[in-house]
Write a protein that holds these residues in place. Structure first.
Motif, PDB file in Angstrom:
ATOM      1  N   SER A   1      -7.925   1.719   0.445  1.00  0.00           N
ATOM      2  CA  SER A   1      -6.706   1.164   1.014  1.00  0.00           C
ATOM      3  C   SER A   1      -6.749   1.181   2.531  1.00  0.00           C
ATOM      4  O   SER A   1      -6.472   0.183   3.195  1.00  0.00           O
TER       5      SER A   1
ATOM      6  N   GLN B   1       0.824  -1.205   0.000  1.00  0.00           N
ATOM      7  CA  GLN B   1       0.000   0.000   0.000  1.00  0.00           C
ATOM      8  C   GLN B   1       0.863   1.261   0.000  1.00  0.00           C
ATOM      9  O   GLN B   1       0.549   2.240  -0.665  1.00  0.00           O
TER      10      GLN B   1
ATOM     11  N   ALA C   1       0.080   4.048  -2.646  1.00  0.00           N
ATOM     12  CA  ALA C   1      -0.830   5.057  -2.094  1.00  0.00           C
ATOM     13  C   ALA C   1      -0.554   6.416  -2.723  1.00  0.00           C
ATOM     14  O   ALA C   1       0.584   6.781  -2.985  1.00  0.00           O
ATOM     15  N   LYS C   2      -1.610   7.161  -2.985  1.00  0.00           N
ATOM     16  CA  LYS C   2      -1.489   8.420  -3.716  1.00  0.00           C
ATOM     17  C   LYS C   2      -1.140   9.602  -2.817  1.00  0.00           C
ATOM     18  O   LYS C   2      -0.371  10.468  -3.188  1.00  0.00           O
TER      19      LYS C   2
ATOM     20  N   ASP D   1      -7.001   5.661  -1.812  1.00  0.00           N
ATOM     21  CA  ASP D   1      -6.574   5.682  -0.424  1.00  0.00           C
ATOM     22  C   ASP D   1      -7.704   5.345   0.544  1.00  0.00           C
ATOM     23  O   ASP D   1      -7.481   4.735   1.587  1.00  0.00           O
TER      24      ASP D   1
ATOM     25  N   VAL E   1      -0.985   9.282   3.668  1.00  0.00           N
ATOM     26  CA  VAL E   1      -1.395   7.878   3.731  1.00  0.00           C
ATOM     27  C   VAL E   1      -0.174   6.971   3.635  1.00  0.00           C
ATOM     28  O   VAL E   1      -0.073   5.963   4.343  1.00  0.00           O
ATOM     29  N   ARG E   2       0.767   7.331   2.763  1.00  0.00           N
ATOM     30  CA  ARG E   2       1.993   6.547   2.659  1.00  0.00           C
ATOM     31  C   ARG E   2       2.739   6.544   3.986  1.00  0.00           C
ATOM     32  O   ARG E   2       3.254   5.517   4.427  1.00  0.00           O
TER      33      ARG E   2
ATOM     34  N   GLY F   1      -3.973   0.134  -2.888  1.00  0.00           N
ATOM     35  CA  GLY F   1      -3.421   1.475  -2.994  1.00  0.00           C
ATOM     36  C   GLY F   1      -3.732   2.119  -4.330  1.00  0.00           C
ATOM     37  O   GLY F   1      -3.972   3.324  -4.418  1.00  0.00           O
TER      38      GLY F   1
END
Length: 216
Positions: free
Chosen positions: A139, A75, A79-80, A136, A84-85, A132
Motif C-alpha cells: 500500500s 487505503q 490498511a491493517k 501495508d 499506516v492508517r 490496503g
C-alpha cells in the motif's frame, strides 16, 4: 455487545466515507489549511489559447488530487496497521490544500473541474482499498509510485505553462514540493519500491487520465 460495537464502527466508517466522497467531488467543499501560493503572484493577462491551455493543465492537476484523495481514503479504510492508517489520513489532509488551490485557479481561469472526476475517484478508491488489503508494505509502495508519477506530471506542467502565468506556476511548484515529500515518507515508512516495469505501466495508465482530463 461487542458485535453491536463492531457494527456501529463499520457504520461510522461508511458514513464518514460517504461524507468524504461528497466533499471531494463537490465544489467549494474543502477549506485549505494553507492559503494558495498563487495569491502572492501577480495576475498577468493571458491570450485565449494560453488561458485554455493553463486551464487544461490545472484541470489535470485537480483531477490528480481527486484521485489522490480517493487513493488515500481507500487505503485508510483497509490498511491493517494503525500508524499506516494515520499516515494515509494525514497525507489526504495535506492533499486537500492542493485540491482547493487547483479549484480556485480553475475558476480564475474561467474554467471547471473534469466532468469525469466521479469515474476517476471510483477507480482510484478501489485501487487504494485493494492495495490496503494486500498489505501495508504494498500500500505504501503504491503511494510512493503514484506520487512519483505525479511529480513527473507536475514537472512537465512547469515546462508547459505559459511563461507569464505566475499564479498557476506558483501553485504547481508548491504541489511538486509536497508530493515529493509524500513519496519520501511512504518509502521511509516501509513502502515497497516498485520495479521499473510496474512504474512504466502506471505511467501509461496515467497518461490516459491526463489526456482525458485536459479536455473533459
Amino acid at each position: 455487545m461487542s458485535k453491536d460495537t463492531r457494527r456501529l464502527s463499520i457504520l461510522d466508517k461508511l458514513i464518514s466515507q460517504s461524507d468524504q466522497v461528497l466533499r471531494t467531488l463537490s465544489r467549494h467543499a474543502h477549506q485549505p489549511s494553507r492559503s494558495s501560493p498563487g495569491n502572492k503572484a501577480k495576475e498577468e493577462i493571458l491570450s485565449e489559447p494560453e488561458q485554455r491551455h493553463a486551464a487544461g493543465l490545472m484541470r489535470v492537476n485537480h483531477t490528480g488530487e481527486v484521485c489522490a484523495q480517493a487513493l488515500y481514503q481507500g487505503q485508510g479504510l483497509t490498511a491493517k496497521l494503525p500508524n499506516v492508517r494515520e499516515e494515509m489520513e494525514q497525507a489526504a489532509q495535506e492533499e486537500v490544500d492542493h485540491l482547493a488551490w487547483c479549484e480556485e485557479r480553475l475558476e480564475q481561469l474561467n474554467s471547471r473541474p473534469s466532468l469525469l472526476n466521479p469515474v476517476w475517484y471510483g477507480l482510484s478508491f478501489s485501487i487504494g482499498a485493494l492495495a490496503g488489503v494486500v498489505g501495508d508494505k504494498w500500500s505504501l509502495g503504491f503511494v510512493a509510485a503514484t506520487e512519483n508519477q505525479v511529480c513527473k506530471h507536475l514537472s512537465g506542467h512547469l515546462q508547459s505553462l505559459p511563461a507569464q502565468d505566475a499564479k498557476s506556476r506558483a501553485i504547481v511548484e508548491q504541489m511538486l514540493v509536497d508530493e515529493a515529500i509524500h513519496e519520501e515518507k511512504a518509502l521511509a515508512a516501509g513502502g515497497f519500491d516498485f520495479p521499473k516495469p510496474v512504474k512504466l505501466f502506471m505511467t501509461s495508465a496515467s497518461k490516459f487520465m491526463t489526456k482525458t482530463a485536459y479536455h473533459i
